[in-house]
Design an enzyme around this catalytic site. Structure first.
Site, PDB file in Angstrom:
ATOM      1  N   PHE A 141      33.130 -57.320  19.747  1.00  0.00           N
ATOM      2  CA  PHE A 141      32.834 -58.762  19.678  1.00  0.00           C
ATOM      3  C   PHE A 141      34.065 -59.519  20.154  1.00  0.00           C
ATOM      4  O   PHE A 141      35.123 -59.449  19.541  1.00  0.00           O
ATOM      5  CB  PHE A 141      32.466 -59.233  18.263  1.00  0.00           C
ATOM      6  CG  PHE A 141      32.144 -60.701  18.255  1.00  0.00           C
ATOM      7  CD1 PHE A 141      30.864 -61.147  18.546  1.00  0.00           C
ATOM      8  CD2 PHE A 141      33.136 -61.652  18.031  1.00  0.00           C
ATOM      9  CE1 PHE A 141      30.570 -62.506  18.600  1.00  0.00           C
ATOM     10  CE2 PHE A 141      32.852 -63.007  18.078  1.00  0.00           C
ATOM     11  CZ  PHE A 141      31.573 -63.442  18.358  1.00  0.00           C
ATOM     12  N   ASP A 226      42.581 -57.830  21.041  1.00  0.00           N
ATOM     13  CA  ASP A 226      41.991 -59.065  20.546  1.00  0.00           C
ATOM     14  C   ASP A 226      42.253 -59.130  19.041  1.00  0.00           C
ATOM     15  O   ASP A 226      41.563 -58.490  18.250  1.00  0.00           O
ATOM     16  CB  ASP A 226      40.491 -59.070  20.856  1.00  0.00           C
ATOM     17  CG  ASP A 226      39.796 -60.319  20.323  1.00  0.00           C
ATOM     18  OD1 ASP A 226      40.408 -61.050  19.518  1.00  0.00           O
ATOM     19  OD2 ASP A 226      38.628 -60.534  20.695  1.00  0.00           O
ATOM     20  N   LYS A 255      41.606 -68.446  15.843  1.00  0.00           N
ATOM     21  CA  LYS A 255      41.160 -68.604  14.461  1.00  0.00           C
ATOM     22  C   LYS A 255      42.247 -69.186  13.548  1.00  0.00           C
ATOM     23  O   LYS A 255      42.428 -70.388  13.524  1.00  0.00           O
ATOM     24  CB  LYS A 255      40.568 -67.289  13.942  1.00  0.00           C
ATOM     25  CG  LYS A 255      39.240 -66.971  14.647  1.00  0.00           C
ATOM     26  CD  LYS A 255      38.322 -66.062  13.877  1.00  0.00           C
ATOM     27  CE  LYS A 255      36.906 -66.162  14.440  1.00  0.00           C
ATOM     28  NZ  LYS A 255      36.431 -64.973  15.119  1.00  0.00           N
TER      29      LYS A 255
HETATM   30  C1  LIG Z   1      35.841 -65.095  16.517  1.00  0.00           C
HETATM   31  C2  LIG Z   1      36.295 -64.092  17.501  1.00  0.00           C
HETATM   32  C3  LIG Z   1      36.378 -64.409  18.864  1.00  0.00           C
HETATM   33  C4  LIG Z   1      35.898 -65.720  19.437  1.00  0.00           C
HETATM   34  O1  LIG Z   1      36.548 -66.810  18.913  1.00  0.00           O
HETATM   35  P1  LIG Z   1      35.871 -68.277  19.049  1.00  0.00           P
HETATM   36  O2  LIG Z   1      36.930 -69.202  18.577  1.00  0.00           O
HETATM   37  O3  LIG Z   1      34.657 -68.254  18.163  1.00  0.00           O
HETATM   38  O4  LIG Z   1      35.508 -68.449  20.485  1.00  0.00           O
HETATM   39  C5  LIG Z   1      36.875 -63.449  19.715  1.00  0.00           C
HETATM   40  N1  LIG Z   1      37.261 -62.239  19.261  1.00  0.00           N
HETATM   41  C6  LIG Z   1      37.194 -61.900  17.959  1.00  0.00           C
HETATM   42  C7  LIG Z   1      37.645 -60.554  17.521  1.00  0.00           C
HETATM   43  C8  LIG Z   1      36.690 -62.804  17.037  1.00  0.00           C
HETATM   44  O5  LIG Z   1      36.592 -62.465  15.753  1.00  0.00           O
END
Ligand SMILES: *Cc1c(COP(=O)(O)O)cnc(C)c1O
Length: 400
Positions: A141, A226, A255
């Site tokens: 994700f 990520d 985040k």
């Molecule tokens: C939430 C998330 C994203 C995307 O972030 P947004 O601010 O919602 O675009 C990307 N990678 C990971 C692992 C996430 O948890």
């Protein structure tokens, strides 16, 4: 009379139904607690998917935001602002990054990294143009943009949104041999989450990322981690990569960089990847704006000065032990690291959603993911007593 049914009905009538929230309408938050419109209090065990690691409405971040909002909010990158260099300096000192590129949402940080590693592949590695491959993991994700959902393996995320961009071979998560077999002379990067959050808090086997690091180094492939969800203290370390003693070439944060106030994300690079960009090749009207920088600077400062990373490790261990002590046969597995936890239920339990609703009745807000898993990720300011109280509620709902 309650305003709650009316608000929910209006949301259903006027809003696109791309979420299926629990029926609780929140109006106030402080620390680990949130209150609904009828005055009921809940312990937030989601933290806006880890965007509120510092706790709701942290007073120091609020003060920094209000102060900056009254002075200067947006200049665009056409001009310089006096917060950007300070943000660079502080996040670089904290993470060891050599170069930083600020964006807004997490998905934008991911897209930025994808663009940069492709360009790096052509300009530096010498991959024939148009042939770059970025290896991604099954169950990934990385956000919701068109580029990203194109290499999602979740049918819900990608179905009927194609056609998609090519160049993203998928390998099983946690299988270094499969990754090695997928590397070709056209491979420019590997993109992975240190722990797969949305997939249900999936932790790869010990040593996996050390092996991935070695493979990337040996084959001149950029390792992009990520850490948008795992980073900034969530797993009990500043970055989850520290658990394996490795360093990614490119780290994505977002985040909690916002402190839960204002979206801020960043691409952090310790290689020459960000160095390939020239003026005009990438940008964002809001990326690096002074309000974002001031908020992010304070979000990082309170995380460190208030010991939140260590608290995540300590309280996460208590929380996990408490969950592991729940008997009764509904629970199949308890997983997690720091305060990134999950309880996976046996399929016979009938799905996680009903238990999240029962937890809500007992003052806990948690989120089901992938049918049978309850994700638990409270703000990192949670106390031992609050953990114990939360475990009692989980026990009452799941322990039979
Ligand atoms: C939430 C998330 C994203 C995307 O972030 P947004 O601010 O919602 O675009 C990307 N990678 C990971 C692992 C996430 O948890």
């Amino acid at each position: 009379m309650s305003v709650l049914p009316g608000l929910i009905r209006t949301e259903q009538e006027l809003g696109a139904q791309n979420y299926k929230p629990l029926d609780v309408v929140l109006t106030r938050g402080q620390g680990v607690w949130v209150w609904d419109v009828e005055g009921r209090r809940y312990l937030d065990c989601l933290s806006a998917y880890s965007a509120v690691n510092q706790g709701h409405c942290h007073p120091r971040i609020l003060a920094a935001m209000v102060e900056q909002a009254g002075r200067l909010t947006l200049t665009s990158r056409a001009f310089r602002n006096d917060q950007l260099a300070l943000f660079y300096e502080e996040i670089a000192a904290l993470t060891g990054a050599h170069k930083v590129l600020p964006m807004n949402s997490g998905a934008e940080a991911v897209e930025t990294a994808l663009k940069c590693v492709r360009k790096w592949g052509y300009a530096v590695k010498g991959v024939p143009e148009g042939r770059a491959e970025i290896i991604v993991c099954d169950g990934n994700f990385h956000g919701r943009t068109l580029g990203i959902v194109g290499f999602s393996t979740d049918p819900e995320a990608r179905g009927q949104f194609g056609p998609f961009a090519p160049g993203f071979p998928v390998v099983p998560f946690g299988d270094a041999a499969a990754l090695e077999a997928a590397i070709t002379p056209h491979t420019v990067a590997v993109l992975a989450e240190p722990i797969q959050g949305e997939a249900g808090v999936i932790i790869p086997p010990a040593g996996y990322f050390r092996r991935v690091r070695e493979l990337c180094t040996r084959h001149d492939v950029v390792l992009v981690l990520d850490e948008i969800q795992t980073g900034l203290g969530r797993t009990g370390r500043l970055l989850a990569e520290e658990h394996e003693g490795i360093e990614a070439d490119v780290t994505l944060v977002g985040k909690a960089l916002s402190g839960g106030f204002y979206p801020v994300s960043a691409v952090l690079s310790n290689s020459d990847v960000l160095g390939v960009l020239r003026p005009g090749q990438h940008g964002s009207t809001f990326g690096g704006n002074p309000l974002a920088c001031a908020v992010a600077r304070m979000a990082l400062r309170v995380l460190m000065e208030e010991g939140m990373v260590g608290n995540a490790a300590a309280q996460g261990a208590h929380f996990r032990a408490g969950l592991e002590g729940i008997g009764g046969g509904l629970i199949r597995a308890v997983r997690g690291r720091g305060l990134m936890l999950a309880v996976e239920l046996h399929p016979e339990a009938g799905g996680a959603r009903r238990y999240c609703e029962a937890l809500r009745e007992r003052g806990i807000l948690a989120k089901d993911t992938h049918d049978h898993t309850i994700r638990i990720a409270p703000p990192l300011v949670i106390t031992r007593g609050e953990v114990e109280w939360a475990v009692e509620q989980f026990e009452a709902v799941l322990g039979h």
